[in-house]
Design a protein around this motif. Structure first.
Motif, PDB file in Angstrom:
ATOM      1  N   UNK A   1       0.840  -1.200   0.000  1.00 25.76           N
ATOM      2  CA  UNK A   1       0.000   0.000   0.000  1.00 25.76           C
ATOM      3  C   UNK A   1       0.880   1.258   0.000  1.00 25.76           C
ATOM      4  N   UNK A   2       0.284   2.372  -0.310  1.00 26.06           N
ATOM      5  CA  UNK A   2       0.996   3.660  -0.272  1.00 26.06           C
ATOM      6  C   UNK A   2       1.565   3.919   1.129  1.00 26.06           C
ATOM      7  N   UNK A   3       0.746   3.642   2.133  1.00 27.83           N
ATOM      8  CA  UNK A   3       1.190   3.913   3.506  1.00 27.83           C
ATOM      9  C   UNK A   3       2.374   3.042   3.896  1.00 27.83           C
ATOM     10  N   UNK A   4       2.329   1.782   3.463  1.00 25.72           N
ATOM     11  CA  UNK A   4       3.469   0.900   3.767  1.00 25.72           C
ATOM     12  C   UNK A   4       4.713   1.375   3.038  1.00 25.72           C
ATOM     13  N   UNK A   5       4.526   1.795   1.782  1.00 26.11           N
ATOM     14  CA  UNK A   5       5.677   2.279   1.004  1.00 26.11           C
ATOM     15  C   UNK A   5       6.291   3.506   1.679  1.00 26.11           C
ATOM     16  N   UNK A   6       5.417   4.364   2.184  1.00 25.97           N
ATOM     17  CA  UNK A   6       5.904   5.564   2.866  1.00 25.97           C
ATOM     18  C   UNK A   6       6.682   5.195   4.132  1.00 25.97           C
ATOM     19  N   UNK A   7       6.141   4.243   4.864  1.00 27.10           N
ATOM     20  CA  UNK A   7       6.824   3.772   6.072  1.00 27.10           C
ATOM     21  C   UNK A   7       8.205   3.215   5.729  1.00 27.10           C
ATOM     22  N   UNK A   8       8.257   2.438   4.662  1.00 23.24           N
ATOM     23  CA  UNK A   8       9.549   1.877   4.242  1.00 23.24           C
ATOM     24  C   UNK A   8      10.546   2.981   3.907  1.00 23.24           C
ATOM     25  N   UNK A   9      10.060   4.019   3.218  1.00 25.23           N
ATOM     26  CA  UNK A   9      10.948   5.128   2.877  1.00 25.23           C
ATOM     27  C   UNK A   9      11.489   5.790   4.141  1.00 25.23           C
TER      28      UNK A   9
ATOM     29  N   UNK B   1       9.365   8.537  -5.345  1.00 25.72           N
ATOM     30  CA  UNK B   1      10.421   7.601  -4.955  1.00 25.72           C
ATOM     31  C   UNK B   1      10.316   6.278  -5.714  1.00 25.72           C
ATOM     32  N   UNK B   2       9.089   5.822  -5.985  1.00 26.01           N
ATOM     33  CA  UNK B   2       8.938   4.506  -6.620  1.00 26.01           C
ATOM     34  C   UNK B   2       8.926   4.568  -8.146  1.00 26.01           C
ATOM     35  N   UNK B   3       8.774   5.769  -8.677  1.00 20.31           N
ATOM     36  CA  UNK B   3       8.883   5.951 -10.127  1.00 20.31           C
ATOM     37  C   UNK B   3       8.097   4.935 -10.933  1.00 20.31           C
TER      38      UNK B   3
END
Ligand code: ZN
Length: 444
Positions: free
Chosen positions: A271-279, A314-316
């Motif tokens: 999810x977007x939120x998980x991706x943000x957390x990873x960043x 970030x994920x392009x």
């Protein structure tokens, strides 16, 4: 040392333990109690309006001067937060901002990332967005090395749990030594950390051990390694889409699914939120995830929040939507909770697609899954459900062994629905077991 229990006794979650020693006053955790809220509230139409209501209903303890709505002042040196699950920290938003929060760097980053990417009542933010970035309204203090609050020394030691950055806390005031496990397990990928905590605590001649007991009635023997093997078997046998439901903060589980994806020549879309957390955690946690296997799933919606723009940048090229998934269903594992289900209408899972539910603790840690609604969606989509999970909490025999090895004089079972059972389970060990009650005080 005086220890008073204001939550987290006879219940899972809502931990709030007030520790007073040599003029210092500290809370160990200040979590949200979903159990107590559920007795009165039904989201989204009946929800508390601020802390005044929560205090009135006994969901938050009435202590003068602690909360934003109170004009009086009170002496509190801060809150020591064990980890970033809401049932351990979320009620700090109602406390006056002047009280500092002691926690690990990773815990701080998760709290901030989640708030940045979520919706908070503006009056009760922990951090907020500004033109230049973000502003943190609470003061966070890292206490990996001992922190001193007057004569009291606090040390946090990393342990294994289903969220990164989890810690046990040791408090030493010179005369009395206390340890609080927070939430702890030994069978996860970082189980070694928990064993190290136990060895250290064993050498401390502890007076009091506050120990969690979530799984006293749920002793399941699955490990993270088994989750990988079982999930792989399911994915290998599936020619369509595999949807996954798991806790957004459980990055061990995410890593497991990335590994499964790699072994099955698929990619994991999060999810977007998980991706943000990873960043955000990239700098503090070594996640060991193959980035080429990781995509972001973008829901079809009109507005893009600021954190989402950051993720998209970030994920392009590694961003997929429902149409992409629709075309390449056999190439993805898709993180997809009940709240994403509207998207399934556009994804149109192929016959033979399956759902893996990878969480089993609906009663705690904010994961109130509406199992029935999920099943209704899966019925409609023609997707069978597999439950594959390993718990974030120690099994009963591990908790008992921990008490044996540490050898404290007094043990207090917390974060459990059955403290009496727990006390009887430990009755032959050389320690006093105290079943704590609401507002009970222990002095040592
Ligand atoms: Zn937890």
């Amino acid at each position: 040392v005086r220890l008073t229990f204001y939550g987290g006794v006879g219940e899972i979650g809502g931990n709030k333990f007030l520790l007073e020693s040599r003029g210092s006053r500290l809370f160990l955790d200040f979590g949200r109690s979903y159990e107590r809220e559920k007795r009165f509230y039904e989201e989204p139409f009946l929800r508390p309006r601020g802390e005044r209501h929560l205090i009135e209903l006994g969901i938050l303890p009435l202590i003068k001067g602690l909360y934003k709505c109170q004009e009086e002042s009170c002496h509190l040196d801060g809150v020591v937060v064990s980890h970033a699950h809401r049932d351990h920290m979320d009620a700090i938003r109602y406390l006056k901002d002047e009280f500092p929060v002691y926690c690990s760097e990773t815990t701080r980053e998760i709290i901030k990332a989640r708030e940045y990417s979520g919706i908070s009542d503006p009056g009760y933010c922990i951090s907020r967005l500004t033109k230049d970035g973000e502003e943190c309204l609470k003061t966070f203090v890292e206490c990996g090395d001992p922190s001193h609050i007057d004569a009291v020394e606090i040390t946090q030691l990393a342990v294994d749990h289903s969220v990164p950055g989890a810690s046990a806390t040791v408090v030493d005031d010179g005369d009395c030594r206390l340890a609080y496990t927070g939430d702890i397990r030994f069978h996860g990928p970082s189980g070694e950390l928990s064993s190290r905590f136990v060895s250290k605590a064993a050498g401390m001649d502890l007076d009091i051990l506050l120990i969690e007991g979530t799984n006293m009635r749920e002793g399941r023997m699955s490990s993270e390694g088994e989750v990988l093997l079982k999930a792989r078997e399911v994915v290998e046998s599936c020619g369509g889409l595999v949807m996954l439901g798991y806790h957004a903060l459980d990055l061990d589980r995410m890593r497991t699914f990335v590994q499964v994806a790699g072994q099955c020549d698929r990619c994991l879309a999060v999810s977007m939120k998980q991706a943000f957390l990873l960043m955000r955690l990239g700098e503090t946690v070594d996640l060991d995830i193959d980035p080429s296997r990781l995509f972001v799933f973008r829901r079809d919606k009109k507005t893009t929040y600021r954190y989402e723009s950051e993720v998209l940048d970030a994920f392009g090229g590694r961003v997929v939507g429902s149409a992409d998934i629709n075309e390449r269903q056999d190439r993805f594992l898709l993180t997809f909770t009940l709240f994403d289900m509207n998207e399934s209408i556009d994804i149109v899972p192929w016959p033979g697609s399956v759902y893996i539910l990878s969480s089993s603790e609906p009663f705690n840690e904010e994961m109130e899954i509406s199992y029935e609604r999920l099943c209704n969606w899966l019925d409609h989509l023609g997707m069978p459900l597999y439950q594959i999970h390993a718990s974030g909490h120690g099994r009963p025999f591990e908790l008992r062994r921990m008490v044996e090895e540490i050898g404290p004089r007094t043990v207090v079972p917390v974060h459990t629905t059955c403290p009496e059972l727990y006390a009887r389970y430990l009755a032959d060990l050389e320690c006093e077991v105290i079943v704590p009650g609401e507002k009970m005080t222990i002095e040592r």
